[in-house]
Design a protein around this motif. Structure first.
Motif, PDB file in Angstrom:
ATOM      1  N   TYR A 164      10.317  10.873  -4.332  1.00 55.84           N
ATOM      2  CA  TYR A 164       9.581   9.955  -4.466  1.00 55.84           C
ATOM      3  C   TYR A 164       9.830   8.664  -5.207  1.00 55.84           C
ATOM      4  CZ  TYR A 164       5.607  12.436  -2.359  1.00 55.84           C
ATOM      5  OH  TYR A 164       5.053  13.114  -1.682  1.00 55.84           O
ATOM      6  N   ALA A 165      11.112   8.759  -5.825  1.00 56.33           N
ATOM      7  CA  ALA A 165      11.515   7.050  -6.766  1.00 56.33           C
ATOM      8  C   ALA A 165      12.313   6.906  -5.946  1.00 56.33           C
ATOM      9  CB  ALA A 165      12.277   8.423  -8.429  1.00 56.33           C
ATOM     10  N   ALA A 166      13.375   6.963  -5.268  1.00 53.11           N
ATOM     11  CA  ALA A 166      14.077   7.214  -4.203  1.00 53.11           C
ATOM     12  C   ALA A 166      13.416   5.935  -3.048  1.00 53.11           C
ATOM     13  CB  ALA A 166      15.298   8.557  -3.395  1.00 53.11           C
ATOM     14  N   GLU A 167      12.228   6.398  -2.449  1.00 53.35           N
ATOM     15  CA  GLU A 167      11.448   6.128  -1.654  1.00 53.35           C
ATOM     16  C   GLU A 167      11.052   4.869  -2.037  1.00 53.35           C
ATOM     17  OE1 GLU A 167       9.312   5.174   1.846  1.00 53.35           O
ATOM     18  OE2 GLU A 167      11.371   6.771   1.322  1.00 53.35           O
ATOM     19  N   LEU A 168      10.555   4.938  -3.572  1.00 55.05           N
ATOM     20  CA  LEU A 168      10.247   4.019  -3.672  1.00 55.05           C
ATOM     21  C   LEU A 168      11.155   2.193  -4.556  1.00 55.05           C
ATOM     22  CD1 LEU A 168       7.335   2.323  -5.484  1.00 55.05           C
ATOM     23  CD2 LEU A 168       7.836   3.714  -7.673  1.00 55.05           C
ATOM     24  N   GLN A 169      11.826   2.570  -4.739  1.00 52.98           N
ATOM     25  CA  GLN A 169      13.831   2.195  -5.216  1.00 52.98           C
ATOM     26  C   GLN A 169      14.096   1.289  -2.872  1.00 52.98           C
ATOM     27  OE1 GLN A 169      16.645   4.306  -6.185  1.00 52.98           O
ATOM     28  NE2 GLN A 169      16.390   3.322  -8.365  1.00 52.98           N
ATOM     29  N   GLN A 170      13.550   1.988  -2.196  1.00 43.52           N
ATOM     30  CA  GLN A 170      14.463   1.833  -1.292  1.00 43.52           C
ATOM     31  C   GLN A 170      12.718   0.356  -0.381  1.00 43.52           C
ATOM     32  OE1 GLN A 170      14.876   4.850   2.208  1.00 43.52           O
ATOM     33  NE2 GLN A 170      14.129   3.114   3.740  1.00 43.52           N
ATOM     34  N   LEU A 171      12.026   0.791  -0.515  1.00 42.02           N
ATOM     35  CA  LEU A 171      10.023  -0.087  -0.785  1.00 42.02           C
ATOM     36  C   LEU A 171      10.305  -1.165  -1.012  1.00 42.02           C
ATOM     37  CD1 LEU A 171       7.183   2.964  -0.865  1.00 42.02           C
ATOM     38  CD2 LEU A 171       8.396   1.557   1.958  1.00 42.02           C
ATOM     39  N   SER A 172      11.264  -1.378  -2.236  1.00 43.58           N
ATOM     40  CA  SER A 172      10.867  -2.457  -3.286  1.00 43.58           C
ATOM     41  C   SER A 172      12.132  -3.317  -2.612  1.00 43.58           C
ATOM     42  CB  SER A 172      11.407  -2.198  -4.477  1.00 43.58           C
ATOM     43  OG  SER A 172      10.571  -1.163  -5.396  1.00 43.58           O
ATOM     44  N   ARG A 173      13.193  -2.521  -1.811  1.00 51.05           N
ATOM     45  CA  ARG A 173      13.970  -3.321  -1.160  1.00 51.05           C
ATOM     46  C   ARG A 173      13.303  -4.103  -0.246  1.00 51.05           C
ATOM     47  NH1 ARG A 173      16.988   0.680  -3.020  1.00 51.05           N
ATOM     48  NH2 ARG A 173      17.082   1.650  -1.174  1.00 51.05           N
ATOM     49  N   LEU A 174      12.772  -3.569   0.632  1.00 55.55           N
ATOM     50  CA  LEU A 174      12.003  -3.450   2.073  1.00 55.55           C
ATOM     51  C   LEU A 174      10.795  -4.963   2.045  1.00 55.55           C
ATOM     52  CD1 LEU A 174      11.815  -3.490   4.489  1.00 55.55           C
ATOM     53  CD2 LEU A 174      10.456  -1.503   4.808  1.00 55.55           C
ATOM     54  N   ALA A 175      10.508  -5.125   0.562  1.00 56.14           N
ATOM     55  CA  ALA A 175       9.163  -5.579   0.214  1.00 56.14           C
ATOM     56  C   ALA A 175      10.034  -7.484  -0.133  1.00 56.14           C
ATOM     57  CB  ALA A 175       8.742  -5.342  -1.215  1.00 56.14           C
ATOM     58  N   ARG A 176      11.271  -7.011  -0.864  1.00 54.44           N
ATOM     59  CA  ARG A 176      11.681  -8.048  -0.801  1.00 54.44           C
ATOM     60  C   ARG A 176      12.570  -8.508  -0.031  1.00 54.44           C
ATOM     61  NH1 ARG A 176      14.105  -4.814  -5.313  1.00 54.44           N
ATOM     62  NH2 ARG A 176      15.735  -4.795  -3.775  1.00 54.44           N
ATOM     63  N   ALA A 177      13.003  -8.049   1.498  1.00 54.79           N
ATOM     64  CA  ALA A 177      13.061  -8.547   2.578  1.00 54.79           C
ATOM     65  C   ALA A 177      12.313  -9.115   3.022  1.00 54.79           C
ATOM     66  CB  ALA A 177      13.976  -7.671   3.415  1.00 54.79           C
ATOM     67  N   ILE A 178      11.302  -8.068   3.157  1.00 51.53           N
ATOM     68  CA  ILE A 178       9.735  -8.688   4.382  1.00 51.53           C
ATOM     69  C   ILE A 178       9.767 -10.444   3.784  1.00 51.53           C
ATOM     70  CG2 ILE A 178       7.349  -8.789   4.204  1.00 51.53           C
ATOM     71  CD1 ILE A 178       8.189  -5.442   4.831  1.00 51.53           C
ATOM     72  N   HIS A 180       0.925  -1.115  -0.454  1.00 52.86           N
ATOM     73  CA  HIS A 180      -0.207  -0.603  -0.337  1.00 52.86           C
ATOM     74  C   HIS A 180       0.868   1.359  -0.089  1.00 52.86           C
ATOM     75  CE1 HIS A 180      -3.771  -2.066  -0.070  1.00 52.86           C
ATOM     76  NE2 HIS A 180      -3.534  -2.708   1.145  1.00 52.86           N
ATOM     77  N   GLU A 181       2.163   1.352   0.704  1.00 55.01           N
ATOM     78  CA  GLU A 181       3.069   2.668   0.300  1.00 55.01           C
ATOM     79  C   GLU A 181       3.632   3.033  -0.889  1.00 55.01           C
ATOM     80  OE1 GLU A 181       5.634   2.573   4.139  1.00 55.01           O
ATOM     81  OE2 GLU A 181       4.454   1.272   4.757  1.00 55.01           O
ATOM     82  N   MET A 182       3.791   1.460  -1.036  1.00 56.30           N
ATOM     83  CA  MET A 182       4.322   1.803  -2.021  1.00 56.30           C
ATOM     84  C   MET A 182       3.075   2.383  -4.065  1.00 56.30           C
ATOM     85  SD  MET A 182       6.153  -1.831  -2.901  1.00 56.30           S
ATOM     86  CE  MET A 182       7.173  -1.977  -4.658  1.00 56.30           C
ATOM     87  N   ARG A 183       2.233   1.809  -3.307  1.00 59.25           N
ATOM     88  CA  ARG A 183       1.008   2.989  -4.467  1.00 59.25           C
ATOM     89  C   ARG A 183       0.872   3.995  -4.124  1.00 59.25           C
ATOM     90  NH1 ARG A 183      -2.440  -2.162  -2.244  1.00 59.25           N
ATOM     91  NH2 ARG A 183      -1.712  -3.977  -3.924  1.00 59.25           N
ATOM     92  N   ALA A 184       1.093   4.535  -2.862  1.00 59.19           N
ATOM     93  CA  ALA A 184       1.028   5.809  -2.646  1.00 59.19           C
ATOM     94  C   ALA A 184       1.776   6.299  -3.025  1.00 59.19           C
ATOM     95  CB  ALA A 184       0.141   5.411  -1.003  1.00 59.19           C
ATOM     96  N   VAL A 185       3.168   5.925  -3.133  1.00 64.16           N
ATOM     97  CA  VAL A 185       4.728   5.977  -4.011  1.00 64.16           C
ATOM     98  C   VAL A 185       3.406   6.523  -5.407  1.00 64.16           C
ATOM     99  CG1 VAL A 185       6.519   6.981  -3.857  1.00 64.16           C
ATOM    100  CG2 VAL A 185       5.779   5.819  -1.619  1.00 64.16           C
ATOM    101  N   ARG A 186       3.827   5.753  -6.112  1.00 65.44           N
ATOM    102  CA  ARG A 186       3.303   5.902  -7.539  1.00 65.44           C
ATOM    103  C   ARG A 186       2.725   6.605  -7.713  1.00 65.44           C
ATOM    104  NH1 ARG A 186       3.760  -0.298  -6.715  1.00 65.44           N
ATOM    105  NH2 ARG A 186       5.558  -0.821  -7.654  1.00 65.44           N
ATOM    106  N   VAL A 187       1.629   6.641  -7.118  1.00 71.22           N
ATOM    107  CA  VAL A 187       0.290   8.177  -7.275  1.00 71.22           C
ATOM    108  C   VAL A 187       1.304   9.638  -7.057  1.00 71.22           C
ATOM    109  CG1 VAL A 187      -1.835   8.849  -6.463  1.00 71.22           C
ATOM    110  CG2 VAL A 187      -1.645   6.449  -6.746  1.00 71.22           C
ATOM    111  N   ALA A 188       1.887   9.378  -5.832  1.00 71.60           N
ATOM    112  CA  ALA A 188       2.585  10.543  -5.590  1.00 71.60           C
ATOM    113  C   ALA A 188       3.461  10.789  -6.501  1.00 71.60           C
ATOM    114  CB  ALA A 188       3.540  10.333  -4.619  1.00 71.60           C
ATOM    115  N   LEU A 189       3.764  10.247  -7.238  1.00 69.21           N
ATOM    116  CA  LEU A 189       5.629  10.470  -8.737  1.00 69.21           C
ATOM    117  C   LEU A 189       4.221  10.559  -9.716  1.00 69.21           C
ATOM    118  CD1 LEU A 189       7.482   7.360  -8.038  1.00 69.21           C
ATOM    119  CD2 LEU A 189       8.324   9.686  -9.269  1.00 69.21           C
TER     120      LEU A 189
END
Length: 128
Positions: A97-111, A64-73
């Protein structure tokens, strides 16, 4: 498991979580996952007592956080000027937002890799 899959899993494993097989690894996984969620979720015993459920909820939260960041972008350049935001701030926010999306993607893989390990452990415990 293929060598590539094993390498990816190792690369994505969060430093804050002990590896499966180590003493107390599930506790470190649970603590890490709980810290990823908004503080209000710490009060839900159902989440804190079930590491697999906690991992699932953390996955949903990050999605959901990733979706919100994509909308913001996607909407920033079109919507922010009408709010009086300057071009410089808009460009800075796009980079943020682009940097945050990359960080969230890494976090999603870790989770995901932690969730898979927790589920495998839960499955092994049920099989006993």
């Amino acid at each position: 498991m293929s060598q590539t899959a094993l390498s990816t899993r190792t690369q994505d494993w969060p430093q804050q979580v002990k590896r499966p097989g180590n003493h107390d690894w599930e506790r470190t996984a649970t603590n890490w996952l709980r810290d990823l969620l908004p503080a209000r979720y710490a009060g839900y015993a159902t989440l804190t007592r079930s590491p697999v459920l906690l991992a699932r909820h953390a996955q949903l939260q990050v999605q959901h956080e990733m979706r919100a960041v994509r909308v913001a972008l996607e909407t920033g350049r079109a919507q922010l000027p009408s709010l009086g935001v300057t071009e410089g701030v808009i460009e800075t926010s796009i980079r943020m937002y682009a940097a945050e999306l990359q960080q969230l993607s890494r976090l999603a893989r870790a989770i995901r890799v932690v969730a898979e390990a927790l589920a495998a452990g839960a499955g092994a415990a049920r099989a006993r």
